[in-house]
Design a protein around this motif. Structure first.
Motif, PDB file in Angstrom:
ATOM      1  N   GLU A 187      48.406  40.774  51.277  1.00  0.00           N
ATOM      2  CA  GLU A 187      48.998  41.936  50.613  1.00  0.00           C
ATOM      3  C   GLU A 187      50.179  41.586  49.709  1.00  0.00           C
ATOM      4  O   GLU A 187      50.499  42.330  48.779  1.00  0.00           O
ATOM      5  CB  GLU A 187      49.436  42.972  51.650  1.00  0.00           C
ATOM      6  CG  GLU A 187      50.570  42.541  52.561  1.00  0.00           C
ATOM      7  CD  GLU A 187      50.988  43.669  53.492  1.00  0.00           C
ATOM      8  OE1 GLU A 187      50.936  44.833  53.067  1.00  0.00           O
ATOM      9  OE2 GLU A 187      51.356  43.378  54.651  1.00  0.00           O
ATOM     10  N   ASN A 188      50.815  40.446  49.940  1.00  0.00           N
ATOM     11  CA  ASN A 188      51.965  40.053  49.119  1.00  0.00           C
ATOM     12  C   ASN A 188      51.653  38.874  48.201  1.00  0.00           C
ATOM     13  O   ASN A 188      52.553  38.152  47.785  1.00  0.00           O
ATOM     14  CB  ASN A 188      53.162  39.709  50.011  1.00  0.00           C
ATOM     15  CG  ASN A 188      53.727  40.937  50.700  1.00  0.00           C
ATOM     16  OD1 ASN A 188      53.436  42.065  50.302  1.00  0.00           O
ATOM     17  ND2 ASN A 188      54.518  40.731  51.734  1.00  0.00           N
ATOM     18  N   VAL A 189      50.375  38.693  47.900  1.00  0.00           N
ATOM     19  CA  VAL A 189      49.962  37.605  47.013  1.00  0.00           C
ATOM     20  C   VAL A 189      49.294  38.197  45.775  1.00  0.00           C
ATOM     21  O   VAL A 189      48.424  39.064  45.878  1.00  0.00           O
ATOM     22  CB  VAL A 189      48.990  36.635  47.705  1.00  0.00           C
ATOM     23  CG1 VAL A 189      48.624  35.489  46.765  1.00  0.00           C
ATOM     24  CG2 VAL A 189      49.601  36.084  48.990  1.00  0.00           C
ATOM     25  N   VAL A 190      49.715  37.731  44.599  1.00  0.00           N
ATOM     26  CA  VAL A 190      49.107  38.125  43.330  1.00  0.00           C
ATOM     27  C   VAL A 190      48.817  36.847  42.543  1.00  0.00           C
ATOM     28  O   VAL A 190      49.679  35.977  42.445  1.00  0.00           O
ATOM     29  CB  VAL A 190      50.036  39.053  42.517  1.00  0.00           C
ATOM     30  CG1 VAL A 190      49.499  39.265  41.110  1.00  0.00           C
ATOM     31  CG2 VAL A 190      50.210  40.386  43.234  1.00  0.00           C
ATOM     32  N   TRP A 191      47.613  36.758  42.007  1.00  0.00           N
ATOM     33  CA  TRP A 191      47.215  35.547  41.286  1.00  0.00           C
ATOM     34  C   TRP A 191      47.384  35.714  39.780  1.00  0.00           C
ATOM     35  O   TRP A 191      47.257  36.805  39.229  1.00  0.00           O
ATOM     36  CB  TRP A 191      45.767  35.197  41.594  1.00  0.00           C
ATOM     37  CG  TRP A 191      45.573  34.494  42.900  1.00  0.00           C
ATOM     38  CD1 TRP A 191      45.474  33.150  43.111  1.00  0.00           C
ATOM     39  CD2 TRP A 191      45.466  35.103  44.206  1.00  0.00           C
ATOM     40  NE1 TRP A 191      45.303  32.871  44.453  1.00  0.00           N
ATOM     41  CE2 TRP A 191      45.289  34.053  45.150  1.00  0.00           C
ATOM     42  CE3 TRP A 191      45.491  36.417  44.672  1.00  0.00           C
ATOM     43  CZ2 TRP A 191      45.143  34.283  46.509  1.00  0.00           C
ATOM     44  CZ3 TRP A 191      45.344  36.649  46.021  1.00  0.00           C
ATOM     45  CH2 TRP A 191      45.182  35.586  46.929  1.00  0.00           C
ATOM     46  N   TYR A 192      47.632  34.598  39.111  1.00  0.00           N
ATOM     47  CA  TYR A 192      47.788  34.570  37.654  1.00  0.00           C
ATOM     48  C   TYR A 192      46.442  34.522  36.928  1.00  0.00           C
ATOM     49  O   TYR A 192      46.397  34.668  35.709  1.00  0.00           O
ATOM     50  CB  TYR A 192      48.588  33.333  37.223  1.00  0.00           C
ATOM     51  CG  TYR A 192      50.077  33.455  37.402  1.00  0.00           C
ATOM     52  CD1 TYR A 192      50.876  34.017  36.415  1.00  0.00           C
ATOM     53  CD2 TYR A 192      50.701  32.972  38.551  1.00  0.00           C
ATOM     54  CE1 TYR A 192      52.248  34.106  36.555  1.00  0.00           C
ATOM     55  CE2 TYR A 192      52.073  33.047  38.708  1.00  0.00           C
ATOM     56  CZ  TYR A 192      52.853  33.617  37.707  1.00  0.00           C
ATOM     57  OH  TYR A 192      54.218  33.703  37.858  1.00  0.00           O
ATOM     58  N   GLY A 193      45.375  34.253  37.636  1.00  0.00           N
ATOM     59  CA  GLY A 193      44.075  34.106  36.986  1.00  0.00           C
ATOM     60  C   GLY A 193      42.959  34.702  37.815  1.00  0.00           C
ATOM     61  O   GLY A 193      43.187  35.345  38.838  1.00  0.00           O
ATOM     62  N   GLY A 194      41.721  34.461  37.367  1.00  0.00           N
ATOM     63  CA  GLY A 194      40.559  35.014  38.050  1.00  0.00           C
ATOM     64  C   GLY A 194      40.164  36.364  37.474  1.00  0.00           C
ATOM     65  O   GLY A 194      40.918  37.003  36.745  1.00  0.00           O
ATOM     66  N   TRP A 195      38.940  36.802  37.823  1.00  0.00           N
ATOM     67  CA  TRP A 195      38.488  38.083  37.269  1.00  0.00           C
ATOM     68  C   TRP A 195      39.247  39.274  37.860  1.00  0.00           C
ATOM     69  O   TRP A 195      39.165  40.382  37.320  1.00  0.00           O
ATOM     70  CB  TRP A 195      36.978  38.246  37.449  1.00  0.00           C
ATOM     71  CG  TRP A 195      36.447  38.118  38.852  1.00  0.00           C
ATOM     72  CD1 TRP A 195      35.848  37.028  39.389  1.00  0.00           C
ATOM     73  CD2 TRP A 195      36.456  39.112  39.888  1.00  0.00           C
ATOM     74  NE1 TRP A 195      35.479  37.270  40.702  1.00  0.00           N
ATOM     75  CE2 TRP A 195      35.840  38.545  41.027  1.00  0.00           C
ATOM     76  CE3 TRP A 195      36.907  40.429  39.962  1.00  0.00           C
ATOM     77  CZ2 TRP A 195      35.664  39.226  42.217  1.00  0.00           C
ATOM     78  CZ3 TRP A 195      36.745  41.133  41.150  1.00  0.00           C
ATOM     79  CH2 TRP A 195      36.133  40.537  42.265  1.00  0.00           C
ATOM     80  N   GLU A 196      40.006  39.059  38.914  1.00  0.00           N
ATOM     81  CA  GLU A 196      40.788  40.168  39.485  1.00  0.00           C
ATOM     82  C   GLU A 196      42.134  40.354  38.796  1.00  0.00           C
ATOM     83  O   GLU A 196      42.811  41.370  39.015  1.00  0.00           O
ATOM     84  CB  GLU A 196      41.059  39.924  40.979  1.00  0.00           C
ATOM     85  CG  GLU A 196      39.861  39.482  41.803  1.00  0.00           C
ATOM     86  CD  GLU A 196      39.837  37.969  41.992  1.00  0.00           C
ATOM     87  OE1 GLU A 196      39.528  37.526  43.108  1.00  0.00           O
ATOM     88  OE2 GLU A 196      40.119  37.245  41.017  1.00  0.00           O
ATOM     89  N   MET A 197      42.563  39.396  37.984  1.00  0.00           N
ATOM     90  CA  MET A 197      43.931  39.423  37.463  1.00  0.00           C
ATOM     91  C   MET A 197      44.181  40.682  36.627  1.00  0.00           C
ATOM     92  O   MET A 197      43.358  41.111  35.840  1.00  0.00           O
ATOM     93  CB  MET A 197      44.216  38.174  36.629  1.00  0.00           C
ATOM     94  CG  MET A 197      43.478  38.074  35.327  1.00  0.00           C
ATOM     95  SD  MET A 197      44.008  36.590  34.450  1.00  0.00           S
ATOM     96  CE  MET A 197      43.059  36.751  32.947  1.00  0.00           C
ATOM     97  N   GLY A 198      45.342  41.246  36.860  1.00  0.00           N
ATOM     98  CA  GLY A 198      45.732  42.442  36.119  1.00  0.00           C
ATOM     99  C   GLY A 198      45.135  43.729  36.644  1.00  0.00           C
ATOM    100  O   GLY A 198      45.313  44.785  36.024  1.00  0.00           O
TER     101      GLY A 198
END
Length: 562
Positions: A483-494
């Motif tokens: 829940e406290n992780v956000v990625w800079y890439g991948g199709w989920e980004m943004g």
């Protein structure tokens, strides 16, 4: 014993026998082989659905919103500790393959059905049960549903319960991946062509039969398209999700197909505000989620620059260099070749079967030429469903009266195939894949260790650092794990869920707003490139402070130099 054999022989056409047959195959495969997802896409989708991001959401992005609703319903039980995503997909694949088994044992003699169904399960069953991927599931379900519907159309008395079941299978398959089912519809239509070419055999009933078939398949198509349009409308009705889906479309064009080279378009990149460093951020790990530098408008402009194929003689010649030789790399193609070999000797005598064969060759050739033209082709997960549909057409055109088999010969043939397939299966043998379990444990321990630095902090992660793959297909993933992780890439980004999470920490741009932010960290394996990018675009006097290093992961805080 003789009476028992006779009784079993009579039961081969029953639903319960088809269920037991497929369940036996499934259990044996799971006992011997270690199942896993072919790609990380399924893991990511399951994390959206199971609450690992801190919220269970129905926007599962790659699949239909209705499936998201179904996942949401099931994940209310177990709080992420029951792998409902995998369980449901197994249920759907099992239902599809069992349906095909049931039809085969009713259309063919038992020995013939054992041989043909055994080939299907050894190749397509392995791909769907052990190397699961939702695109395969879509194609298998569409093929099975259509196969059942065609079977009901050829009978004197149609069972409408079976028709409803066939429609349900096909429509549910389209929820997994509409584009895959649309392509499989074109290929499974070979059976429909055979029907039309033999319409005279129905005599006075031909008009009624034709209208019934058109009505049933027309309704199926309407339901599939309707579900897809509803899904698109639901996303378009929410401004945040609509913006994300547009962004994701251009992101996919660039990362999945081709990226315009910086050296070829240096002036255009400079006009867009993209330096060589920013381009490296894009190309190095695809960690380019910077909504200011790589905005939607910028991605649109980059998409316009990317190289595309042109219809030409050279393209056709290059295509023929790749096809059909490239099919050998697709494991299920070997299963199709076996069925095609049987068809050469045991095909129906009518000339119409050659027209059907010509249609299938033309349809598959055109589909793969289009994929080649687009620049993404011979993807195993896409090809599996297509070859399954073609295989069902081949099976339909077999003449059971010509197939003289005994059970001993069938068992020997399937045994030899099983042994031959071990060259492919051995990578998934449980005894030889223990390292995978150890690797998953290593990844989980590293992740748990680094987030212990600040359990309430936000961790902005580069692709290749924190990963979902520490959890297997059936691993329990407690709610809120990521829940406290956000990625800079991948199709989920943004996506809006991550944007909302960052907003809780006053972050809108993860490259700019992490500077001097309390409780905001970056997990990076190329920190020097990141620092160079931040200095170039946002603040020159910054440095990275190593906060924690565990396993292969490094956690930093970006701060102003003192």
């Amino acid at each position: 014993m003789k009476n028992l054999k006779q009784w079993l022989h009579r039961q081969t056409s029953t639903v319960w026998f088809a269920c037991v047959f497929n369940l036996t195959v499934l259990v044996l495969m799971l006992l011997i082989l270690r199942p896993g997802y072919e790609t990380n896409d399924d893991i990511s989708i399951s994390m959206i659905a199971n609450g690992a991001w801190g919220v269970r959401d129905m926007h599962v992005i790659c699949q239909n919103y209705l499936l998201g609703k179904l996942y949401n319903l099931f994940y209310t039980v177990g709080h992420g500790m029951i792998p409902w995503y995998a369980v449901l997909q197994y249920t759907f694949v099992f239902s599809a393959l069992t349906t095909v088994t049931c039809v085969l044992f009713r259309r063919l003699q038992s020995e013939q059905a054992f041989l043909v169904n055994g080939i299907l399960l050894l190749y397509f069953g392995y791909e769907c049960y052990i190397r699961m991927q939702y695109t395969k599931t879509a194609g298998i379900m569409l093929g099975a549903g259509a196969f059942l519907l065609f079977y009901e159309m050829e009978k004197e008395k149609i069972r409408w319960k079976a028709v409803v079941w066939g429609i349900l299978l096909a429509v549910t398959g389209s929820l997994y991946r509409f584009e895959e089912t649309a392509v499989c519809c074109v290929l499974i239509a070979g059976i429909g062509l055979y029907f039309l070419l033999n319409l005279k055999q129905w005599g006075e009933q031909k008009r009624k039969r034709l209208l019934t078939m058109l009505g049933v398949f027309g309704l199926t198509g309407i339901l599939m398209v309707g579900c897809e349009l509803m899904d698109q409308r639901l996303y378009a009705s929410d401004p945040d999700w609509d913006a994300f889906m547009q962004y994701n479309e251009y992101r996919s064009n660039l990362t999945d197909y081709s990226i315009p080279a910086f050296a070829d378009f240096e002036e255009e990149y400079k006009e867009m505000g993209i330096s060589k460093t920013a381009y490296k951020i894009f190309r190095t790990g695809l960690n380019f989620y910077d909504p200011d530098v790589y905005s939607l408008d910028t991605l649109k402009k980059m998409d316009e620059l990317r190289p595309r194929n042109n219809l030409s003689r050279a393209l056709a010649e290059n295509f023929l260099k790749e096809f059909p030789v490239g099919y050998v790399k697709i494991t299920v193609f070997l299963g199709f070749l076996l069925l095609a070999f049987l068809w050469l000797f045991w095909r129906k005598s009518e000339k119409q079967v050659w027209l059907v064969a010509a249609y299938e060759i033309l349809a598959m050739g055109l589909i793969d030429f289009y994929l080649y033209y687009e620049g993404r082709y011979l993807e195993n997960r896409v090809e599996v469903g297509m070859w399954f549909a073609i295989s069902l057409v081949v099976i339909w055109c077999l003449d059971s009266a010509k197939m003289h088999l005994n059970r001993q010969l069938v068992l020997i043939a399937l045994g030899c195939l099983l042994i031959a397939n071990q060259s492919t299966w051995k990578s998934r043998w449980r005894g030889l894949s223990e390292q995978e379990v150890r690797d998953q444990k290593y990844l989980r321990e590293g992740f748990e260790d680094i987030v212990s630095v600040d359990p309430d902090g936000l961790y902005l992660a580069k692709l290749g650092t924190i990963t979902y793959t520490g959890y297997g297909m059936f691993s329990p993933v407690p709610e809120g794990t990521f829940e406290n992780v956000v990625w800079y890439g991948g199709w989920e980004m943004g996506n809006p869920l991550w944007v909302d999470k960052m907003a809780e920490y006053h972050v809108t741009n993860p490259y700019r707003d992490l500077i001097d932010q309390e409780h905001v960290y970056i997990v990076d394996d190329k920190i020097n490139l990141t620092l160079k990018y931040i200095k170039e675009y946002y603040q020159k006097d910054v440095e990275a402070e190593l906060v924690k290093e565990s396993t292969y992961l490094k956690v930093y805080r970006i701060k102003t130099k003192s």
